[in-house]
Write a protein that holds these residues in place. Structure first.
Motif, PDB file in Angstrom:
ATOM      1  N   TYR A  42     -69.432  65.541  86.163  1.00 24.71           N
ATOM      2  CA  TYR A  42     -70.121  64.341  86.025  1.00 24.71           C
ATOM      3  C   TYR A  42     -71.133  64.458  85.000  1.00 24.71           C
ATOM      4  O   TYR A  42     -70.443  62.272  83.908  1.00 24.71           O
ATOM      5  N   PHE A  43     -71.362  64.829  84.379  1.00 26.75           N
ATOM      6  CA  PHE A  43     -71.609  64.727  82.469  1.00 26.75           C
ATOM      7  C   PHE A  43     -70.962  65.344  81.046  1.00 26.75           C
ATOM      8  O   PHE A  43     -70.785  64.468  80.237  1.00 26.75           O
ATOM      9  N   LYS A  44     -69.621  65.838  81.727  1.00 24.24           N
ATOM     10  CA  LYS A  44     -68.950  66.009  80.731  1.00 24.24           C
ATOM     11  C   LYS A  44     -67.967  64.309  80.637  1.00 24.24           C
ATOM     12  O   LYS A  44     -67.537  63.824  79.891  1.00 24.24           O
ATOM     13  N   ASN A  46     -69.590  61.340  82.323  1.00 28.82           N
ATOM     14  CA  ASN A  46     -70.689  60.704  81.232  1.00 28.82           C
ATOM     15  C   ASN A  46     -71.605  61.129  80.328  1.00 28.82           C
ATOM     16  O   ASN A  46     -72.525  61.272  80.657  1.00 28.82           O
ATOM     17  N   PRO A  47     -70.880  61.679  78.999  1.00 28.80           N
ATOM     18  CA  PRO A  47     -72.385  62.594  78.624  1.00 28.80           C
ATOM     19  C   PRO A  47     -73.152  61.421  77.972  1.00 28.80           C
ATOM     20  O   PRO A  47     -74.442  61.684  77.312  1.00 28.80           O
ATOM     21  N   GLU A  48     -73.161  60.422  77.582  1.00 29.45           N
ATOM     22  CA  GLU A  48     -74.244  58.916  77.534  1.00 29.45           C
ATOM     23  C   GLU A  48     -75.921  59.569  78.507  1.00 29.45           C
ATOM     24  O   GLU A  48     -76.711  58.809  78.254  1.00 29.45           O
ATOM     25  N   ASN A  49     -74.858  59.917  79.189  1.00 29.39           N
ATOM     26  CA  ASN A  49     -76.134  60.318  80.278  1.00 29.39           C
ATOM     27  C   ASN A  49     -77.024  61.467  80.260  1.00 29.39           C
ATOM     28  O   ASN A  49     -77.586  62.194  81.450  1.00 29.39           O
ATOM     29  N   LEU A  50     -76.918  62.248  79.032  1.00 25.59           N
ATOM     30  CA  LEU A  50     -77.287  63.463  79.017  1.00 25.59           C
ATOM     31  C   LEU A  50     -77.745  64.115  77.424  1.00 25.59           C
ATOM     32  O   LEU A  50     -77.074  63.587  76.980  1.00 25.59           O
ATOM     33  N   GLY A  51     -78.553  64.482  77.351  1.00 25.52           N
ATOM     34  CA  GLY A  51     -79.453  64.534  76.213  1.00 25.52           C
ATOM     35  C   GLY A  51     -80.453  65.260  75.617  1.00 25.52           C
ATOM     36  O   GLY A  51     -81.302  66.178  77.213  1.00 25.52           O
ATOM     37  N   ILE A  52     -80.671  66.060  74.540  1.00 26.45           N
ATOM     38  CA  ILE A  52     -81.585  66.889  74.742  1.00 26.45           C
ATOM     39  C   ILE A  52     -82.749  66.300  73.196  1.00 26.45           C
ATOM     40  O   ILE A  52     -81.348  66.274  72.127  1.00 26.45           O
ATOM     41  N   GLU A  53     -83.607  66.188  73.904  1.00 25.98           N
ATOM     42  CA  GLU A  53     -84.834  65.232  72.400  1.00 25.98           C
ATOM     43  C   GLU A  53     -85.406  66.415  71.560  1.00 25.98           C
ATOM     44  O   GLU A  53     -86.278  66.702  72.256  1.00 25.98           O
ATOM     45  N   GLN A  54     -85.503  66.247  70.527  1.00 29.12           N
ATOM     46  CA  GLN A  54     -86.072  67.143  69.481  1.00 29.12           C
ATOM     47  C   GLN A  54     -87.749  66.177  69.880  1.00 29.12           C
ATOM     48  O   GLN A  54     -87.837  65.116  69.157  1.00 29.12           O
ATOM     49  N   ILE A  55     -88.922  67.105  69.332  1.00 30.15           N
ATOM     50  CA  ILE A  55     -90.456  66.343  69.272  1.00 30.15           C
ATOM     51  C   ILE A  55     -90.744  66.135  67.835  1.00 30.15           C
ATOM     52  O   ILE A  55     -90.656  67.378  67.163  1.00 30.15           O
ATOM     53  N   GLU A  56     -91.115  65.479  68.196  1.00 26.95           N
ATOM     54  CA  GLU A  56     -91.152  64.957  65.829  1.00 26.95           C
ATOM     55  C   GLU A  56     -92.073  65.566  65.567  1.00 26.95           C
ATOM     56  O   GLU A  56     -93.875  66.203  66.478  1.00 26.95           O
ATOM     57  N   ASP A  57     -91.909  66.552  64.563  1.00 23.27           N
ATOM     58  CA  ASP A  57     -92.857  67.028  64.394  1.00 23.27           C
ATOM     59  C   ASP A  57     -94.413  68.406  64.761  1.00 23.27           C
ATOM     60  O   ASP A  57     -94.869  68.572  64.115  1.00 23.27           O
ATOM     61  N   ASP A  58     -92.836  69.175  65.628  1.00 21.92           N
ATOM     62  CA  ASP A  58     -93.394  69.641  66.690  1.00 21.92           C
ATOM     63  C   ASP A  58     -93.098  71.242  65.154  1.00 21.92           C
ATOM     64  O   ASP A  58     -92.233  71.623  65.102  1.00 21.92           O
ATOM     65  N   PRO A  59     -94.254  71.790  65.478  1.00 19.11           N
ATOM     66  CA  PRO A  59     -93.895  72.770  63.833  1.00 19.11           C
ATOM     67  C   PRO A  59     -92.645  73.939  64.566  1.00 19.11           C
ATOM     68  O   PRO A  59     -92.283  74.571  63.959  1.00 19.11           O
ATOM     69  N   LEU A  60     -92.352  74.244  65.918  1.00 20.65           N
ATOM     70  CA  LEU A  60     -91.947  75.200  66.876  1.00 20.65           C
ATOM     71  C   LEU A  60     -90.884  74.392  66.686  1.00 20.65           C
ATOM     72  O   LEU A  60     -89.335  75.092  67.052  1.00 20.65           O
TER      73      LEU A  60
END
Length: 543
Positions: A42-44, A46-60
């Motif tokens: 499904y996500f292949k 519908n790629p717009e329906n999946l994401g990995i979001e980085q946390i802003e200013d996270d030291p790790l």
């Protein structure tokens, strides 16, 4: 391949990534989850329906993962399955430490460690699996991922099913706090209506129960008051001439620690009383001079108590502590004077209790560059790898050093993190519909599986549910103004949270001994019953 085996295999794979909270392995776990979801056809498409979001200013550099499956019938109603990918450390596993993240091996060999009667009984039954993250909570994450896979095939529901997996729950909930603005953005851009959320934390036995099969419709809140005590320095040869701030902190601790008057209560739930999390003076090196500063901060759990009520109680307690110390010192001076036949002169000290906010306002009115000064200091402290709580103490100290009215005093503030309490309210229309779904699911569990699940008002372990919306009754603006370092070391997305208010329950597999080497998960209930109950609740909300 059966659904149960899919969940088990996914759980075992996730557990094998040692994503201990506050380490880079949290990033590896997020990548693993993202990659596995990306494999779903499904996500292949519908790629717009999946994401990995980085946390802003996270030291790790940590990230949260999200994915949405749209049902065959359009509707704004959107149901969220959520969980955290981080776990606590494994030092207590001793010689089995290297196997703590291998479910099969850990389950096989856990009896090599000292097991209490209950853990040994569960081990011998063969119905429980052991290992870090089995219960808390990679089973829950694996279940949510496999349900998403299942629902993506037929899509025979109306609305949207959303998966959210976050890091940092075992530390300061950095993941869920960062996810709140994203959820609001998704809601506004796609016109979603978040009709409900399950956070897949396990239920555990309570009050001497043998089993713990519960569904929680609320989550306890947490606030951390800091008492910063300023004394009056003196040489040890003149110990009665000054005021040791350690005395003030000791008296505060005597009045605060495990004080049931400071427990909050609502319905049939009472919070455990406060506990001191850290107590210390700030004297850096040995000398024969008394310390000038001493501090202590505490864990206070909330169910309904207001900020004003908490602050008023703390100010009264601090005032009493100060007066008690002064009375005690006065008696000791009189006794010493009689014993030594000396006429001693002492400076008059009066009890003084103020809030950090009051002191800060005065300092900022005089020192116009104060904020810039503190910003620079915070950068230095962060470079020294200080935690937020230590930085907050240093901020209070730096503020006091610029305060003109220097004298012995107790300065009351709050330090990060802050967790608002959360509870479903039947009178709220969205909450009411979700409560109906909960009641229907509990009834279904009894009829189909003969399982008695207790609907419980509050999850007492502190959870990410606190950041799914803010109760409008909580005066956040006033509270935040007394959180030390707010906007510098710690920030809540207050505006976003006030617009979300997602109905949420905490409901998952059956676990025991979270954060211990005997952490374990019951297989029959967790793998066979819970998935059916999740399906029931999802379809109830998205039918």
């Amino acid at each position: 391949m059966s659904f149960k085996k899919n969940v088990y295999d996914t759980m075992r794979e996730l557990i094998s990534v040692p994503s201990i909270s506050g380490t880079k392995e949290e990033c590896a776990a997020a990548e693993k989850i993202y990659e596995k979801i990306l494999e779903i056809p499904y996500f292949k498409d519908n790629p717009e329906n999946l994401g990995i979001e980085q946390i802003e200013d996270d030291p790790l550099g940590r990230s949260f993962v999200w994915a949405v499956v749209n049902g065959n019938e359009n509707s704004p109603n959107s149901f969220i399955l959520s969980g955290h990918l981080d776990v606590v450390g494994v030092e207590e596993f001793g010689h089995l430490k290297s196997m703590a993240f291998d479910v099969d091996e850990c389950t096989k060999r856990i009896s090599e460690l000292n097991l209490d009667e209950d853990a040994m009984e569960d081990f011998k039954s063969g119905d429980w699996i052991f290992g870090r993250g089995t219960a808390d909570m990679k089973f829950g994450v694996a279940l949510n991922m496999e349900l998403l896979r299942e629902f993506s095939k037929e899509r025979n529901f109306k609305g949207n099913l959303l998966l959210l997996v976050v890091p940092g729950e075992e530390s300061n909930s950095e993941g869920m706090i960062a996810a709140a603005p994203f959820l609001l953005k998704l809601k506004e851009e796609r016109k979603y209506n978040y009709c409900g959320m399950i956070i897949s934390e396990p239920s555990i036995p309570e009050r001497g129960e043998k089993e713990g099969k519960r569904l929680y419709i609320g989550s306890v809140g947490k606030i951390m008051p800091l008492f910063f005590c300023v004394g009056k320095e003196t040489h040890v040869g003149e110990s009665l001439r000054g005021l040791n701030p350690n005395l003030l902190v000791s008296e505060i601790n005597k009045l605060m620690e495990c004080n049931p008057d400071l427990s909050d209560s609502v319905y049939d739930t009472v919070t455990p009383p406060p506990m001191c999390l850290k107590q210390m003076d700030l004297k850096e090196m040995y000398s024969v001079q008394s310390p000038l500063y001493s501090t202590a901060y505490y864990n206070i759990l909330t169910l309904q108590a207001s900020y004003d009520e908490i602050l008023s109680n703390l100010k009264e307690l601090a005032q009493n502590a100060f007066e008690n110390v002064l009375k005690d010192i006065s008696k000791k001076r009189e006794k010493f004077a009689k014993k030594s036949s000396q006429k001693l002169k002492f400076d008059n000290i009066e009890a003084c209790v103020i809030t950090y906010k009051e002191m800060l306002c005065e300092v900022k009115s005089i020192h116009k560059d104060f904020e810039k000064y503190i910003d620079e200091k915070v950068k230095e402290w962060k470079n020294e790898k200080m935690d937020n709580q230590t930085i907050a103490i240093n901020i209070v100290k730096a503020t006091y050093e610029l305060y003109e009215n220097k004298r012995p005093m107790i300065i009351i503030s709050f330090i990060p993190p802050y967790y608002p309490h959360k509870h479903l309210k039947a009178e709220n229309s969205e909450d009411g519909k979700f409560i109906n779904a909960v009641d229907s699911t509990i009834k279904y569990a009894g009829e189909k599986f003969q399982e008695s699940i207790v609907k419980t008002n509050y999850f007492m372990g502190i959870s990410d549910a606190s950041y799914t919306g803010i109760n409008p009754d909580i005066p956040l603006t006033e509270l935040i103004s007394n959180i030390v370092g707010y906007d510098i070391i710690y920030k809540l997305p207050v505006k976003e949270l006030s617009k979300l208010n997602i109905p949420v329950v905490i409901f998952g597999g059956q676990g025991k001994d979270l954060h211990k080497y005997t952490e374990r998960l019951n297989v029959p209930y967790s793998f066979e019953v819970i998935p059916e109950l999740y399906r029931h609740m999802i379809y109830y909300m998205l039918r």
